[in-house]
Design a protein around this motif. Structure first.
Motif, mmCIF file in Angstrom:
data_model
loop_
_atom_site.group_PDB
_atom_site.id
_atom_site.type_symbol
_atom_site.label_atom_id
_atom_site.label_comp_id
_atom_site.label_asym_id
_atom_site.label_seq_id
_atom_site.Cartn_x
_atom_site.Cartn_y
_atom_site.Cartn_z
ATOM 1 N N GLU A 97 0.835 -1.211 0.000
ATOM 2 C CA GLU A 97 0.000 0.000 0.000
ATOM 3 C C GLU A 97 0.869 1.259 0.000
ATOM 4 O OE1 GLU A 97 -2.701 2.353 3.316
ATOM 5 O OE2 GLU A 97 -2.545 0.167 3.420
ATOM 6 N N LEU A 98 1.902 1.285 0.833
ATOM 7 C CA LEU A 98 2.738 2.475 0.961
ATOM 8 C C LEU A 98 3.751 2.597 -0.172
ATOM 9 C CD1 LEU A 98 3.470 2.291 4.806
ATOM 10 C CD2 LEU A 98 1.916 3.878 3.639
ATOM 11 N N PHE A 99 4.424 1.483 -0.472
ATOM 12 C CA PHE A 99 5.527 1.538 -1.430
ATOM 13 C C PHE A 99 5.058 1.819 -2.850
ATOM 14 C CE2 PHE A 99 8.452 -0.449 -4.451
ATOM 15 C CZ PHE A 99 9.643 0.174 -4.116
ATOM 16 N N PHE A 100 4.121 1.048 -3.344
ATOM 17 C CA PHE A 100 3.741 1.180 -4.753
ATOM 18 C C PHE A 100 2.982 2.474 -5.047
ATOM 19 C CE2 PHE A 100 4.226 -3.526 -4.401
ATOM 20 C CZ PHE A 100 5.320 -3.621 -5.257
ATOM 21 N N ALA A 101 2.425 3.088 -4.020
ATOM 22 C CA ALA A 101 1.748 4.374 -4.217
ATOM 23 C C ALA A 101 2.740 5.486 -4.529
ATOM 24 C CB ALA A 101 0.945 4.739 -2.972
ATOM 25 N N HIS A 102 4.012 5.291 -4.137
ATOM 26 C CA HIS A 102 4.994 6.368 -4.296
ATOM 27 C C HIS A 102 6.246 5.952 -5.063
ATOM 28 C CE1 HIS A 102 2.517 8.602 -1.502
ATOM 29 N NE2 HIS A 102 2.584 7.592 -0.658
ATOM 30 N N CYS A 103 6.335 4.691 -5.466
ATOM 31 C CA CYS A 103 7.514 4.189 -6.196
ATOM 32 C C CYS A 103 7.666 4.913 -7.526
ATOM 33 C CB CYS A 103 7.371 2.686 -6.418
ATOM 34 S SG CYS A 103 8.686 1.957 -7.415
ATOM 35 N N LYS A 104 8.882 5.402 -7.793
ATOM 36 C CA LYS A 104 9.156 6.137 -9.032
ATOM 37 C C LYS A 104 10.124 5.389 -9.950
ATOM 38 C CE LYS A 104 8.457 10.639 -6.793
ATOM 39 N NZ LYS A 104 8.171 10.095 -5.449
#
Length: 212
Positions: A193-200
């Motif tokens: 939930e946290l990582f893939f929402a902000h992974c660039k």
């Protein structure tokens, strides 16, 4: 700024206290905090301090956060684990003065705190004061101020050294490690939930999806 908080298993019970102290400072500054856990000692996903390093490296290199706050009993193991990976400069911080000078002189992107050693009465206040001084000014401003030019030059030299000392990219490094060790680092309840929402970084994101 987006800050990621990571706790390993020996100090997982302190996660709510650490998160509260960090949020108290971050909210005043308008920063975001992502709590990756562990959230309690009973979590099904048990992180070691070595896995803290894997998780922090993924978060920072993928641009999922700008800064990582982590630690362990002494803070030493977590600091060593994070500094084992490219794209991470982690300082060992015990006091507000450590926090301020690390931010201003070393301009790193992670800190490792001792959450057991010396953590007694007033430990929560010390954490809050550490976070206040850590984020009190833009990083890399120098201390003392007349030393800013050589300190910034040394930071650039260190960045260049790390580029050459870590010749593999992060995904290549992860592929050579024990798959269960790496997979376990990303097994937290709220990781996806946290990582893939902000992974660039598509390569890092695709690799992690492939092993989960």
């Amino acid at each position: 700024m987006r800050i990621a908080l990571i706790n390993e298993n020996s100090q997982a019970a302190k996660n709510p206290l650490i998160y509260q102290a960090l949020r108290k400072v971050a909210d005043r500054l308008g920063y975001e905090v992502d709590n990756y856990g562990m959230y309690s000692a009973e979590d099904s996903a048990q992180l070691t301090y070595v896995q803290n390093g894997i998780l922090a490296a993924a978060i920072l290199n993928a641009g999922a956060a700008d800064f990582v706050v982590t630690g362990c009993g002494t803070g030493e193991g977590a600091m060593l684990a994070l500094n084992s990976f490219p794209g991470v400069i982690c300082g060992h911080v015990e006091s507000p003065l450590d926090a301020y000078t690390f931010a201003q002189i070393n301009d790193g992107n992670a800190i490792a705190l001792p959450f057991a050693l010396g953590f007694g009465w007033g430990g929560d206040l010390n954490l809050e004061y550490i976070f206040e001084k850590l984020f009190s000014e833009p990083f890399g401003g120098g201390y003392p101020k007349e030393r800013v030019v050589p300190e910034q030059r040394n930071k650039k030299i260190l960045d260049e050294v790390k580029k050459h000392s870590y010749r593999q990219n992060l995904v290549e490094i992860f592929r050579e490690l024990d798959p269960e060790l790496v997979r376990g680092a990303f097994a937290g309840e709220k990781f996806s939930e946290l990582f893939f929402a902000h992974c660039k970084d598509a390569e890092i994101g695709d690799y992690i999806r492939s092993i989960l």
